[in-house]
Structures are given as C-alpha cells and as structure tokens.
Design a protein around this motif. Structure first.
Motif, short mmCIF file in Angstrom:
data_model
loop_
_atom_site.label_atom_id
_atom_site.label_comp_id
_atom_site.label_asym_id
_atom_site.label_seq_id
_atom_site.Cartn_x
_atom_site.Cartn_y
_atom_site.Cartn_z
N SER A 101 5.45 35.11 9.20
CA SER A 101 5.35 35.85 10.48
C SER A 101 6.41 35.70 11.33
O SER A 101 6.94 36.44 12.19
N ARG A 102 7.54 34.79 10.87
CA ARG A 102 8.85 34.46 11.69
C ARG A 102 8.37 33.98 12.82
O ARG A 102 9.33 34.02 13.92
N ALA A 103 7.45 33.34 13.38
CA ALA A 103 6.92 32.67 14.62
C ALA A 103 7.77 31.54 14.71
O ALA A 103 8.13 30.89 13.84
N PRO A 104 8.54 31.35 15.96
CA PRO A 104 9.48 30.37 15.88
C PRO A 104 8.68 28.80 16.02
O PRO A 104 8.94 27.97 15.66
N VAL A 105 7.24 28.83 16.41
CA VAL A 105 6.37 27.71 16.62
C VAL A 105 5.26 28.09 15.34
O VAL A 105 4.72 29.05 15.37
N ARG A 106 5.44 27.18 14.36
CA ARG A 106 4.29 27.55 13.38
C ARG A 106 3.46 26.09 13.04
O ARG A 106 4.11 25.27 12.66
N ILE A 107 2.17 26.16 13.51
CA ILE A 107 1.52 24.93 13.54
C ILE A 107 0.33 24.89 12.47
O ILE A 107 -0.14 25.69 12.12
N GLY A 108 0.65 23.74 11.72
CA GLY A 108 -0.41 23.47 10.61
C GLY A 108 -0.83 22.23 10.73
O GLY A 108 -0.65 21.22 11.42
N PHE A 109 -1.81 21.83 9.76
CA PHE A 109 -2.28 20.54 9.52
C PHE A 109 -1.30 19.57 8.62
O PHE A 109 -0.43 19.77 8.06
N PRO A 110 -1.64 18.18 9.12
CA PRO A 110 -0.64 17.14 8.41
C PRO A 110 -1.11 17.17 6.74
O PRO A 110 -2.42 17.59 6.68
N GLY A 111 -0.24 16.51 6.21
CA GLY A 111 -0.68 16.38 4.54
C GLY A 111 -1.87 15.99 4.26
O GLY A 111 -2.73 16.69 3.29
N ALA A 112 -2.45 15.08 4.97
CA ALA A 112 -3.80 14.55 4.58
C ALA A 112 -4.73 15.39 4.80
O ALA A 112 -6.07 15.35 4.24
N PHE A 113 -4.75 16.48 5.59
CA PHE A 113 -5.82 17.36 5.83
C PHE A 113 -5.52 19.00 5.23
O PHE A 113 -6.33 19.85 5.56
N VAL A 114 -4.78 18.86 4.34
CA VAL A 114 -4.35 20.47 3.67
C VAL A 114 -4.93 20.03 2.11
O VAL A 114 -4.90 19.11 1.49
N ARG A 115 -5.09 21.21 1.39
CA ARG A 115 -5.80 21.39 0.13
C ARG A 115 -4.58 21.43 -0.69
O ARG A 115 -4.62 20.81 -1.95
N GLU A 116 -3.61 21.91 -0.34
CA GLU A 116 -2.34 22.02 -1.14
C GLU A 116 -1.13 21.59 -0.41
O GLU A 116 -0.77 22.15 0.60
N ARG A 117 -0.68 20.46 -0.62
CA ARG A 117 0.50 19.87 -0.13
C ARG A 117 1.71 20.57 0.42
O ARG A 117 2.23 20.50 1.16
N ALA A 118 1.81 21.52 -0.62
CA ALA A 118 3.10 22.45 -0.43
C ALA A 118 2.93 23.34 0.98
O ALA A 118 4.06 23.78 1.46
N ASN A 119 1.66 23.23 1.21
CA ASN A 119 1.53 24.16 2.66
C ASN A 119 2.25 23.57 3.83
O ASN A 119 2.89 24.17 4.68
N THR A 120 2.62 22.21 3.86
CA THR A 120 3.21 21.75 4.90
C THR A 120 4.83 21.96 4.88
O THR A 120 5.36 21.64 6.24
N PHE A 121 5.17 22.70 3.85
CA PHE A 121 6.77 23.21 4.20
C PHE A 121 6.81 24.17 4.92
O PHE A 121 8.10 24.76 5.22
N PHE A 122 5.78 24.79 5.22
CA PHE A 122 5.95 26.38 6.00
C PHE A 122 5.75 26.15 7.45
O PHE A 122 5.67 27.01 8.07
N THR A 123 5.29 24.91 7.96
CA THR A 123 4.77 24.64 9.34
C THR A 123 5.88 23.88 9.77
O THR A 123 6.46 22.84 9.18
N ASN A 124 5.98 23.82 11.22
CA ASN A 124 7.12 22.92 11.65
C ASN A 124 6.50 22.25 12.93
O ASN A 124 7.15 21.56 13.66
N LEU A 125 5.27 22.32 13.27
CA LEU A 125 4.53 21.37 14.27
C LEU A 125 3.24 21.20 13.81
O LEU A 125 2.37 22.02 13.39
N ARG A 126 2.80 19.91 14.27
CA ARG A 126 1.29 19.63 13.79
C ARG A 126 0.71 18.58 15.02
O ARG A 126 1.74 17.84 15.92
N PRO A 127 -0.34 18.42 15.08
CA PRO A 127 -1.08 17.55 16.10
C PRO A 127 -0.64 15.95 15.77
O PRO A 127 -0.54 15.75 14.53
N ALA A 128 -0.55 15.10 16.80
CA ALA A 128 -0.25 13.79 16.39
C ALA A 128 -1.37 13.24 15.75
O ALA A 128 -1.12 12.36 14.87
N THR A 129 -2.57 13.39 16.10
CA THR A 129 -3.71 12.81 15.25
C THR A 129 -4.90 13.99 15.37
O THR A 129 -5.11 14.87 16.11
#
Length: 367
Positions: free
Chosen positions: A107-135
């Motif tokens: 998408s090339r969106a400058p802000v890419r929000i995703g889940f922290p590693g503990a909440f994703v089914r595939e850990r590699a997903n976290t490499f593609f997001t750059n912002l996550r909720p604190a809790t």
C-alpha cells in the motif's frame, strides 16, 4: 490523515468482527475515506456497509503464492494502480498473516499499523508494519483487539459495536418456496458446519433440535450450508422426522438478506452466526474449543451455550474424539432456543417487512 486502508481479506466471521474498526474511523473522522482489501467472494458484504467507501477485491484463497499466480495477477495490478492514483495515509492490518503484511507493505502507506508479535498467527507479519498499540487486553473480544489498532491514532472507542448494513428491501418470504408452511411466521436457520471440525455439534443433534422447533411453532426450518458443507446439511435433513428445507445456494449478499429475515439462527462459532448477530437477528451460539469471551457473537441478545468439557477452550482445530461439543446437551440448547423465540417480537406483516437499512448499533437497536 484522511485516507485509510484496512487489510482483512477473509473469512466471513472475521470480516464481520472487523467492521467496527471502519465504523469507528468514520465516527472519529467523518470525512475519512476507508478502503478495504477483501477476497472477491466477500466483496458484496462490504458493499452493503456505508462505512466502507471502497472495497478492493483480490483473490488470495491459495495464500501468498497466489500473489504471483498469473491467473490472478490482474487483481494485484488493479490494487497497485489504485494505490498509485490516490495513495493511503494509514494501512491497518487486521489479519496478522504474511500475505496481509505483504499487502499492507504494498500500500506504501507511511503509517502501517499491525498487531504485536504475540497476537499474530505468523510472526513474519510484524516485519511489514511500523506502528502497534502499546497494550492489548489478553482476554478480550476480538472486536476490541481490532479497535486497539486505532489507539496509536488517538481513536479510543473500546466497546464500540456498530455494524451498519444497507441491504436491499428484504425478499418476500414467498421467494423461498420449499417443504415448510409458506405462511409460517417463524423462520429458523440452523448452520451445522464450522471452519473447524471440532466446532461442529453433530448432524443428529441438529436434527433433533430442528424436529422440536418445527413441532413447537410450526416453523420453517432451514439448514444453511456453504462451500464444502452441503453433504453435512443433507445428513441433518435425512436425520429429521419432520420436514425441513435445505437453504438455497447463496452468495454472501443474499445470505445477509436471508439471515436478516430469520427469527433465529443457531450454530457453532461460524461466519453465518456472527453475520446474523451483527444484523440484529437473535442467535444461539454453541461453543466448545473456542472461547465466546473472545469470539462470541456481538449483536444484542445473543445467547451462548458453552461446553462443560474441562479441557475447553483448547483452540484445537482437530481432536482425536471431538468430545467437547458432545458435552452440550440438546435440552440446554432447546432451553435457549425457546427463550430466544418467545422473547422476540413477532412481525405482524412479514410479507411487507421493509427495512432498507439493517444492522445494529451500540444500543442494540437496528439502524
């Protein structure tokens, strides 16, 4: 920030649980443009939601490999062209998979929000997001987990339960001829299948429940089914002693209209159950390996029957004996069905029932 992209391509129940995110964005930023990447078979659902301005259909049922499949490359090209025309300010990955992460990155969106590693089914997903909720609360409903992804944007609407649908005028009930009484004022849908075999209650139990419903209220009982589920639906019908009906083959758009016409829907933790509840139709959900605290139907007045098995919820998709659902006795389910139907207001003129805007809001009212 005015242009948002939600990435959640499937499945039906998960899409329903993602809709409050789009609704919350619109509530906080009424002028925002919300696009949503979705598998094309579910596009009709998002087209019926006014909080989604632009469904972007793709074909990804085969996983990441389909991104490079020549037969479906046109869908990816269409998405890339769309991105080039308008672009996105924020992309929100509600899925937590490698493929959804790739689409979020594309998408090339400058802000890419995703889940922290503990909440994703595939850990590699976290490499593609750059912002996550604190809790994110550990034992919370999946809707609230999804809404937590808006916290970094300052949008905090935990507990937000809005499922706006704009459906066509409901089809008259006479458009569904079958074995039941066409004048019956009570329609009940049973969905015996589920995405996991461990979530299935069993054909004979559904047949016993259907017999009781048909006798008690002279109701029309429809056995619902989707891709790969027709054989199980047929087994339920063959196990019954009273007439019931195999629901017609329906895409997601017609399914929504049909569920909105029902007086009650009974099933396990599955897409049709969650869609029916979001539409404001009373439901009775049967829960074994999954936890209704996290995955329960979110509409008003939903009733839950949980297994008494000591191992539940185990979140297992397969089990050597599938015993947990067997702990749910027919009498327990029947008691909830009776209460749900007796408490539901009767439609005095079902053939003229006209409600173009269908759904539920935070107060549990149809909107």
């Amino acid at each position: 920030m005015n242009r948002f992209l939600i990435v959640r391509t499937s499945s039906l129940g998960d899409l329903v649980h993602g809709l409050p995110v789009a609704s919350a964005i619109k509530k906080a930023l009424p002028s925002a443009h919300v696009a949503w990447i979705v598998e094309e078979r579910f596009e009709a659902l998002l087209k019926a939601c006014p909080c989604v301005d632009e469904p972007i259909p793709v074909r990804l049922r085969g996983g990441v490999s389909r991104l490079l499949d020549a037969s479906d490359i046109r869908h990816l090209i269409s998405f890339l062209r769309r991105r080039a025309r308008g672009g996105f300010d924020v992309a929100i990955d509600l899925q937590g998979l490698l493929r959804s992460g790739l689409l979020t990155l594309l998408s090339r969106a400058p802000v890419r929000i995703g889940f922290p590693g503990a909440f994703v089914r595939e850990r590699a997903n976290t490499f593609f997001t750059n912002l996550r909720p604190a809790t994110i609360p550990a034992r919370s409903h999946v809707i609230d987990r999804n809404l937590a992804l808006l916290h970094p944007l300052g949008i905090r609407l935990q507990g937000h339960r809005a499922f706006p649908f704009c459906l066509p005028a409901p089809l008259p009930r006479r458009h569904f001829p079958g074995a039941g009484d066409p004048k019956a004022r009570i329609w009940v849908g049973l969905h015996p299948a589920a995405g996991w075999p461990t979530k299935q209650w069993g054909a004979e139990r559904y047949a016993g429940l259907a017999d009781r419903i048909a006798k008690r209220w002279n109701a029309r009982v429809f056995v619902l089914w989707g891709p790969g589920e027709r054989e199980l639906a047929g087994t339920v019908l063959r196990s019954m002693r009273t007439p019931a009906e195999l629901a017609p083959e329906m895409g997601v758009g017609l399914l929504a209209e049909f569920l909105a016409r029902c007086d009650l829907v009974v099933g396990g933790d599955s897409g049709p159950l969650h869609l029916a509840s979001a539409l404001g139709t009373p439901v009775v959900g049967l829960y074994g390996p999954s936890d209704p605290v996290r995955n329960g139907p979110a509409g008003p007045g939903a009733r839950i029957v949980r297994t008494a098995a000591p191992c539940a919820p185990c979140w297992k998709r397969s089990c050597f004996d599938r015993s947990c659902m067997a702990f749910i006795e027919l009498d327990r389910v029947w008691a909830e069905v009776e209460a749900a139907i007796e408490e539901k207001p009767r439609r005095t003129d079902p053939e003229n029932f006209q409600k173009h805007s269908q759904g539920v809001n935070n107060n549990g009212d149809r909107s």
